[in-house]
Design an enzyme around this catalytic site. Structure first.
Site, PDB file in Angstrom:
ATOM      1  CG  LEU A  30      57.745  30.330  16.937  1.00 25.26           C
ATOM      2  CD1 LEU A  30      58.881  31.203  16.386  1.00 25.26           C
ATOM      3  CD2 LEU A  30      56.523  31.181  17.244  1.00 25.26           C
ATOM      4  CG  HIS A  34      53.515  31.181  15.343  1.00 25.05           C
ATOM      5  ND1 HIS A  34      53.538  29.857  15.717  1.00 25.05           N
ATOM      6  CD2 HIS A  34      52.666  31.803  16.200  1.00 25.05           C
ATOM      7  CE1 HIS A  34      52.745  29.684  16.759  1.00 25.05           C
ATOM      8  NE2 HIS A  34      52.196  30.845  17.078  1.00 25.05           N
ATOM      9  CD  GLN A  58      47.086  34.998  25.863  1.00 29.33           C
ATOM     10  OE1 GLN A  58      47.660  36.075  25.757  1.00 29.33           O
ATOM     11  NE2 GLN A  58      46.824  34.239  24.804  1.00 29.33           N
ATOM     12  CD  GLN A 150      44.982  37.019  19.534  1.00 30.76           C
ATOM     13  OE1 GLN A 150      45.079  36.455  20.612  1.00 30.76           O
ATOM     14  NE2 GLN A 150      45.802  36.747  18.539  1.00 30.76           N
ATOM     15  CB  SER A 182      46.757  25.387  16.671  1.00 27.93           C
ATOM     16  OG  SER A 182      46.723  25.577  18.069  1.00 27.93           O
TER      17      SER A 182
HETATM   18  P1  AMP Z   1      49.827  32.231  19.446  1.00 31.88           P
HETATM   19  O1  AMP Z   1      51.270  31.862  19.548  1.00 31.88           O
HETATM   20  O2  AMP Z   1      48.898  31.068  19.346  1.00 31.88           O
HETATM   21  O3  AMP Z   1      49.408  33.249  20.485  1.00 31.88           O
HETATM   22  O4  AMP Z   1      49.663  32.976  18.052  1.00 31.88           O
HETATM   23  C1  AMP Z   1      50.434  34.093  17.740  1.00 31.88           C
HETATM   24  C2  AMP Z   1      49.889  34.729  16.489  1.00 31.88           C
HETATM   25  O5  AMP Z   1      49.926  33.782  15.422  1.00 31.88           O
HETATM   26  C3  AMP Z   1      48.415  35.160  16.619  1.00 31.88           C
HETATM   27  O6  AMP Z   1      48.229  36.404  15.981  1.00 31.88           O
HETATM   28  C4  AMP Z   1      47.689  34.046  15.924  1.00 31.88           C
HETATM   29  O7  AMP Z   1      46.439  34.442  15.403  1.00 31.88           O
HETATM   30  C5  AMP Z   1      48.655  33.688  14.826  1.00 31.88           C
HETATM   31  N1  AMP Z   1      48.434  32.322  14.332  1.00 31.88           N
HETATM   32  C6  AMP Z   1      48.330  31.201  15.077  1.00 31.88           C
HETATM   33  N2  AMP Z   1      48.071  30.147  14.277  1.00 31.88           N
HETATM   34  C7  AMP Z   1      48.009  30.622  13.006  1.00 31.88           C
HETATM   35  C8  AMP Z   1      47.773  30.029  11.726  1.00 31.88           C
HETATM   36  N3  AMP Z   1      47.529  28.723  11.585  1.00 31.88           N
HETATM   37  N4  AMP Z   1      47.787  30.832  10.639  1.00 31.88           N
HETATM   38  C9  AMP Z   1      48.007  32.173  10.756  1.00 31.88           C
HETATM   39  N5  AMP Z   1      48.248  32.788  11.930  1.00 31.88           N
HETATM   40  C10 AMP Z   1      48.240  32.026  13.035  1.00 31.88           C
END
Ligand code: AMP
Length: 280
Positions: A30, A34, A58, A150, A182
């Site tokens: 995280l 997140h 995925q 997504q 990310s």
């Molecule tokens: P992930 O763990 O990459 O699958 O992301 C989980 C959720 O967090 C998804 O809805 C992503 O779009 C969101 N997310 C990932 N990176 C960011 C970010 N930099 N800002 C806002 N939401 C994010």
């Protein structure tokens, strides 16, 4: 904070949560992006559930499923500090039987952009999101604008399948130089990390053009490409100016657009986007 690893435990613990319940699904490792979604859920809901699950379906063979960064202990500490009520952190066997055969597919939305280079990605995403919503039964589901396609795919699925949950999309949280946070940024070598700032520079450029009145789709795409070309080690996968709902590539004069980019830098594939002409 309760931590459940089985569907049965989630359902038992969920029934004791105060309504409404918000769900923030994640693949863990995280970061502030997140956590911003957790806070968004908290602002709207009496209880917050987060899931931490690196969803194997995925990832295509040869993608980074095995290497994907994981640190559950740290994730749980961060979620606890945010006041999350319940975390669902299952193993893959809990969610997929070896002979799993039901998939959610949205072919008209997933053949392009991310789906063009990752043809099975969104059926994995849509399927896991629907499973998590069925397991947790939240009133509110929170996703990030960072993964724009997504958000569109999940929104359409929820609508077309009459799933009783409200979707909220949280804005992209960025590093100081604009790089979208990310979990995969952890793959970037120091030199690549510097190059990675080019994605946001390109988006800022197209945003400035838009503000100055540019509405021609080709001109907007070209402006992004020109900035990306300034970093030869950024290998461009796509530059898109598309309809924010159908995700179809736009031509001519546009009223609103999703500007999105995918770039490979070293071994890391990065994506970013900006909505032009309406709030994301
Ligand atoms: P992930 O763990 O990459 O699958 O992301 C989980 C959720 O967090 C998804 O809805 C992503 O779009 C969101 N997310 C990932 N990176 C960011 C970010 N930099 N800002 C806002 N939401 C994010």
């Amino acid at each position: 904070m309760n931590v459940a690893t089985t569907i049965a435990d989630v359902r038992a613990l969920r029934s004791r949560l105060e309504e409404p319940v918000g769900l923030a699904p994640t693949m863990g490792y995280l970061h502030e992006g997140h956590l911003s979604l957790v806070r968004l859920a908290r602002a709207e809901c009496a209880s917050v559930v987060a899931s931490v699950f690196v969803n194997p379906t995925q990832f295509a063979p040869g993608e980074d499923f095995t290497d994907y960064p994981r640190d559950l202990e740290r994730d749980l500490a961060l979620l606890e500090a945010e006041g999350v009520d319940l975390v669902f952190a299952p193993g893959a066997d809990e969610l997929y039987a070896a002979d799993h055969t039901t998939w959610i597919e949205l072919p008209t939305l997933t053949g392009r952009l991310e789906g063009a280079s990752r043809p099975t990605h969104f059926r994995g995403v849509a399927t896991i999101v629907l499973k998590l919503v069925n397991i947790v039964a939240p009133q509110v589901l929170v996703l990030g604008q960072k993964d724009a396609q997504q958000a569109v795919v999940v929104g359409r699925m929820l609508r077309e399948l009459d799933v009783p949950v409200e979707l909220r999309i949280g804005p992209t949280v960025r590093e100081e130089d604009g790089l979208a946070m990310s979990s995969r940024n952890a793959y970037l070598a120091p030199d690549d990390r510097t190059v990675a700032a080019v994605l946001y520079r390109a988006l800022r450029r197209v945003e400035a053009l838009w503000r100055d009145g540019e509405r021609d789709a080709d001109a907007l795409r070209e402006a992004i490409s020109a900035v990306l070309a300034g970093e030869p080690s950024a290998d461009v996968d796509y530059v898109s100016v598309a309809d924010p709902e159908s995700l179809e590539e736009l031509d001519g004069t546009v009223e609103a657009a999703l500007a999105s980019i995918a770039v490979r830098i070293g071994r890391t594939r990065l994506i970013d986007n900006l909505v032009l002409g309406r709030s994301a």
